[in-house]
Design a protein around this motif. Structure first.
Motif, PDB file in Angstrom:
ATOM      1  N   ASP A 185       0.831  -1.212   0.000  1.00 49.13           N
ATOM      2  CA  ASP A 185       0.000   0.000   0.000  1.00 49.13           C
ATOM      3  C   ASP A 185       0.864   1.260   0.000  1.00 49.13           C
ATOM      4  O   ASP A 185       0.628   2.205  -0.762  1.00 49.13           O
ATOM      5  CB  ASP A 185      -0.889   0.023   1.247  1.00 49.13           C
ATOM      6  CG  ASP A 185      -2.309  -0.405   0.946  1.00 49.13           C
ATOM      7  OD1 ASP A 185      -2.488  -1.133  -0.044  1.00 49.13           O
ATOM      8  OD2 ASP A 185      -3.215  -0.019   1.709  1.00 49.13           O
ATOM      9  N   GLN A 186       1.855   1.262   0.905  1.00 44.99           N
ATOM     10  CA  GLN A 186       2.724   2.434   1.056  1.00 44.99           C
ATOM     11  C   GLN A 186       3.545   2.673  -0.216  1.00 44.99           C
ATOM     12  O   GLN A 186       3.729   3.813  -0.632  1.00 44.99           O
ATOM     13  CB  GLN A 186       3.638   2.255   2.277  1.00 44.99           C
ATOM     14  CG  GLN A 186       2.888   2.311   3.608  1.00 44.99           C
ATOM     15  CD  GLN A 186       3.759   1.981   4.807  1.00 44.99           C
ATOM     16  OE1 GLN A 186       4.873   1.472   4.661  1.00 44.99           O
ATOM     17  NE2 GLN A 186       3.254   2.250   6.003  1.00 44.99           N
ATOM     18  N   GLN A 187       4.001   1.575  -0.831  1.00 47.20           N
ATOM     19  CA  GLN A 187       4.803   1.713  -2.056  1.00 47.20           C
ATOM     20  C   GLN A 187       3.941   2.209  -3.213  1.00 47.20           C
ATOM     21  O   GLN A 187       4.369   3.048  -4.009  1.00 47.20           O
ATOM     22  CB  GLN A 187       5.478   0.378  -2.413  1.00 47.20           C
ATOM     23  CG  GLN A 187       6.556   0.481  -3.482  1.00 47.20           C
ATOM     24  CD  GLN A 187       7.680   1.427  -3.104  1.00 47.20           C
ATOM     25  OE1 GLN A 187       8.084   1.490  -1.951  1.00 47.20           O
ATOM     26  NE2 GLN A 187       8.178   2.191  -4.071  1.00 47.20           N
ATOM     27  N   ASN A 188       2.720   1.693  -3.285  1.00 50.35           N
ATOM     28  CA  ASN A 188       1.811   2.139  -4.348  1.00 50.35           C
ATOM     29  C   ASN A 188       1.460   3.617  -4.193  1.00 50.35           C
ATOM     30  O   ASN A 188       1.296   4.335  -5.182  1.00 50.35           O
ATOM     31  CB  ASN A 188       0.541   1.282  -4.369  1.00 50.35           C
ATOM     32  CG  ASN A 188       0.775  -0.069  -5.034  1.00 50.35           C
ATOM     33  OD1 ASN A 188       1.756  -0.240  -5.773  1.00 50.35           O
ATOM     34  ND2 ASN A 188      -0.090  -1.029  -4.777  1.00 50.35           N
ATOM     35  N   ALA A 189       1.383   4.077  -2.938  1.00 51.75           N
ATOM     36  CA  ALA A 189       1.102   5.500  -2.691  1.00 51.75           C
ATOM     37  C   ALA A 189       2.244   6.380  -3.192  1.00 51.75           C
ATOM     38  O   ALA A 189       2.046   7.558  -3.501  1.00 51.75           O
ATOM     39  CB  ALA A 189       0.873   5.732  -1.196  1.00 51.75           C
ATOM     40  N   LYS A 190       3.446   5.772  -3.299  1.00 50.55           N
ATOM     41  CA  LYS A 190       4.607   6.511  -3.831  1.00 50.55           C
ATOM     42  C   LYS A 190       4.722   6.367  -5.345  1.00 50.55           C
ATOM     43  O   LYS A 190       5.696   6.835  -5.940  1.00 50.55           O
ATOM     44  CB  LYS A 190       5.902   5.978  -3.206  1.00 50.55           C
ATOM     45  CG  LYS A 190       6.019   6.147  -1.705  1.00 50.55           C
ATOM     46  CD  LYS A 190       7.319   5.462  -1.217  1.00 50.55           C
ATOM     47  CE  LYS A 190       7.328   5.290   0.285  1.00 50.55           C
ATOM     48  NZ  LYS A 190       8.423   4.394   0.709  1.00 50.55           N
ATOM     49  N   LYS A 194       5.208   0.953 -12.238  1.00 49.42           N
ATOM     50  CA  LYS A 194       4.248  -0.157 -12.153  1.00 49.42           C
ATOM     51  C   LYS A 194       3.716  -0.291 -10.729  1.00 49.42           C
ATOM     52  O   LYS A 194       4.473  -0.204  -9.762  1.00 49.42           O
ATOM     53  CB  LYS A 194       4.914  -1.474 -12.568  1.00 49.42           C
ATOM     54  CG  LYS A 194       5.124  -1.593 -14.076  1.00 49.42           C
ATOM     55  CD  LYS A 194       5.672  -2.973 -14.407  1.00 49.42           C
ATOM     56  CE  LYS A 194       5.824  -3.157 -15.911  1.00 49.42           C
ATOM     57  NZ  LYS A 194       4.771  -4.003 -16.478  1.00 49.42           N
ATOM     58  N   MET A 195       2.403  -0.505 -10.605  1.00 47.56           N
ATOM     59  CA  MET A 195       1.788  -0.725  -9.296  1.00 47.56           C
ATOM     60  C   MET A 195       2.070  -2.152  -8.818  1.00 47.56           C
ATOM     61  O   MET A 195       2.269  -3.060  -9.618  1.00 47.56           O
ATOM     62  CB  MET A 195       0.274  -0.513  -9.380  1.00 47.56           C
ATOM     63  CG  MET A 195      -0.129   0.940  -9.593  1.00 47.56           C
ATOM     64  SD  MET A 195       0.182   1.968  -8.125  1.00 47.56           S
ATOM     65  CE  MET A 195       1.328   3.144  -8.798  1.00 47.56           C
ATOM     66  N   LEU A 196       2.042  -2.320  -7.497  1.00 45.90           N
ATOM     67  CA  LEU A 196       2.251  -3.636  -6.904  1.00 45.90           C
ATOM     68  C   LEU A 196       0.904  -4.258  -6.564  1.00 45.90           C
ATOM     69  O   LEU A 196      -0.021  -3.567  -6.134  1.00 45.90           O
ATOM     70  CB  LEU A 196       3.087  -3.514  -5.622  1.00 45.90           C
ATOM     71  CG  LEU A 196       4.608  -3.464  -5.769  1.00 45.90           C
ATOM     72  CD1 LEU A 196       5.052  -2.391  -6.747  1.00 45.90           C
ATOM     73  CD2 LEU A 196       5.270  -3.239  -4.416  1.00 45.90           C
ATOM     74  N   GLU A 197       0.816  -5.571  -6.757  1.00 51.28           N
ATOM     75  CA  GLU A 197      -0.427  -6.298  -6.490  1.00 51.28           C
ATOM     76  C   GLU A 197      -0.101  -7.516  -5.630  1.00 51.28           C
ATOM     77  O   GLU A 197       0.770  -8.315  -5.981  1.00 51.28           O
ATOM     78  CB  GLU A 197      -1.047  -6.739  -7.827  1.00 51.28           C
ATOM     79  CG  GLU A 197      -2.290  -7.581  -7.698  1.00 51.28           C
ATOM     80  CD  GLU A 197      -2.692  -8.227  -9.034  1.00 51.28           C
ATOM     81  OE1 GLU A 197      -3.483  -9.186  -8.985  1.00 51.28           O
ATOM     82  OE2 GLU A 197      -2.211  -7.788 -10.100  1.00 51.28           O
ATOM     83  N   ALA A 198      -0.798  -7.665  -4.499  1.00 56.32           N
ATOM     84  CA  ALA A 198      -0.559  -8.807  -3.608  1.00 56.32           C
ATOM     85  C   ALA A 198      -1.324 -10.038  -4.086  1.00 56.32           C
ATOM     86  O   ALA A 198      -2.475  -9.936  -4.510  1.00 56.32           O
ATOM     87  CB  ALA A 198      -0.987  -8.461  -2.192  1.00 56.32           C
ATOM     88  N   VAL A 199      -0.660 -11.196  -4.011  1.00 50.98           N
ATOM     89  CA  VAL A 199      -1.332 -12.476  -4.229  1.00 50.98           C
ATOM     90  C   VAL A 199      -1.143 -13.273  -2.934  1.00 50.98           C
ATOM     91  O   VAL A 199      -0.054 -13.760  -2.636  1.00 50.98           O
ATOM     92  CB  VAL A 199      -0.737 -13.248  -5.423  1.00 50.98           C
ATOM     93  CG1 VAL A 199      -1.519 -14.537  -5.650  1.00 50.98           C
ATOM     94  CG2 VAL A 199      -0.736 -12.388  -6.685  1.00 50.98           C
TER      95      VAL A 199
END
Length: 412
Positions: free
Chosen positions: A41-46, A52-57
């Protein structure tokens, strides 16, 4: 062998989360799943990584060790994740290791462990024995004057290997074999009356007894309750735990545990701006100001941020490129110094001894400068000759006497 994980199809970087959300280890591992989700979440906010956005699996291997291997294969082969953050017990990590090596995946392992391993495909961000177990024993010997040792562990690879190392170390320090009591119990063990009675009996000759605990998961609840029921205080027989942190204590009545110890590389009570910011971010993410932080969370935080920086630097999530970029990465830890990733895929970490307080927090009574993690212990003869260096030697088990590389770390 495949070329390993690379940029995922589409616009996201997929992050595999391989932690038990049910079963005996859920008490410890669920929090690490939430920690990875917070960091994503924090990385995507940056703005993600390289645009590229990060997605959790997220998967649940359910404290079932063979299931860890199945879920790891699924994450890499089916879900096409770029990296995995996962495992707590060493038996789960050992289960995953052949899969991740075969598929050339990348995993970050955030928990203190027994060492005696170095895989090209794993970064070990928890403590090796020389960063936790050995310093804790030194504290018992030098500060508390302990003369007899009860090594109590859960029956699997981490406690058994750690206790083999500690027994050899204690004997090298002049402690007689007869003054070292070793006992193993199954995961989830609940009846501690006989074992606690045996530990108490060790001190019948007036010698100071100390317990070194590698008891994992919810078995700790019964163990500490039995100590209190037997009228044993920390003054009588101190316990230093390697797998009990703030998260585990939050489920216990700590009034009977005051004064007992834990050895970790981080405590929530560390007074630094970085830690204050981390705790604030955690409370905001989890929506609960009562939730604690702990050592494996810090190890996850350091590993995650180093991985972000390595991917940014490499310009790709491809395993071999990220592995090379990881070595030498530096990132501030939460206790006031800097963590560095070494060529043996272990970190430099300070060693902290904490004393349990009535509120379930730890009073930090001892803290060292960062200690380099040692993949192979100096206290077992077969390991003392081994070195790990993925930068120059490209080997996790290099025999310094024969000058040869031994392969197949996962079958060690």
């Amino acid at each position: 062998m495949s070329s390993g994980m690379a940029w995922a199809e589409g616009d996201t970087i997929k992050v595999g989360v391989l932690h038990s959300l049910s079963g005996t280890m859920a008490i410890s591992e669920t929090t690490l799943k939430d920690t990875v989700l917070m960091l994503i979440d924090q990385q995507n906010a940056k703005g993600g990584i390289n645009g590229k956005m990060l997605e959790a699996v997220v998967v649940d291997p359910a404290s079932d060790w063979p299931l860890f291997a199945e879920k790891a294969r699924e994450l890499i082969s089916v879900d096409k994740v770029d990296v995995i953050f996962g495992c707590w017990t060493s038996v789960s990590r050992k289960s995953v290791l052949p899969v991740i090596e075969e598929l050339n995946g990348l995993m970050f392992y955030p928990v203190q462990y027994e060492g005696e391993e170095s895989s090209k495909n794993v970064f070990y961000t928890g403590a090796a024995p020389n960063q936790q177990a050995i310093p804790a024993v030194d504290y018992y010997l030098n500060e508390l004057g302990v003369q007899k040792f009860a090594l109590l562990g859960t029956d699997y690879v981490y406690p058994r290997t750690t206790n083999n190392i500690l027994a050899a170390y204690l004997e090298s320090k002049g402690i007689a074999k007869d003054d070292i009591f070793v006992n193993y119990t199954p995961f989830g063990h609940s009846d501690w009356s006989k074992i606690v009675a045996d530990v108490k009996a060790l001190g019948a000759d007036g010698k100071k007894v100390g317990v070194i605990s590698t008891i994992n998961g919810d078995a700790n609840i019964g163990f500490y309750k039995e100590l209190a029921a037997a009228g044993i205080s920390a003054d009588d027989i101190p316990v230093v735990a390697f797998s009990v942190g703030e998260e585990e204590l939050s489920g216990l009545d700590t009034s009977n545990l005051v004064g007992h110890l834990a050895a970790w590389n981080y405590f929530m009570s560390a007074d630094t701006p970085e830690n204050a910011a981390f705790i604030e971010g955690w409370h905001k993410f989890i929506g609960n100001d009562k939730r604690v932080t702990n050592d494996p969370m810090e190890a996850t935080y350091i590993g995650f941020n180093m991985w972000v920086n390595a991917v940014t630097q490499a310009g790709t999530t491809e395993t071999n490129a990220v592995e090379a970029a990881m070595i030498g990465q530096k990132f501030p830890n939460l206790t006031g110094s800097t963590a560095e990733m070494l060529p043996n895929h272990h970190l430099t970490k300070p060693v902290l001894i904490g004393e349990i307080q009535a509120d379930g927090q730890f009073d930090i009574i001892s803290q060292t400068d960062p200690v380099p993690g040692d993949a192979w212990t100096d206290y077992l003869p077969e390991s003392a000759v081994l070195d790990s260096d993925w930068k120059d030697l490209k080997c996790g088990m290099y025999n310094t006497e024969t000058k040869t590389c031994v392969q197949l770390t996962s079958n060690y």
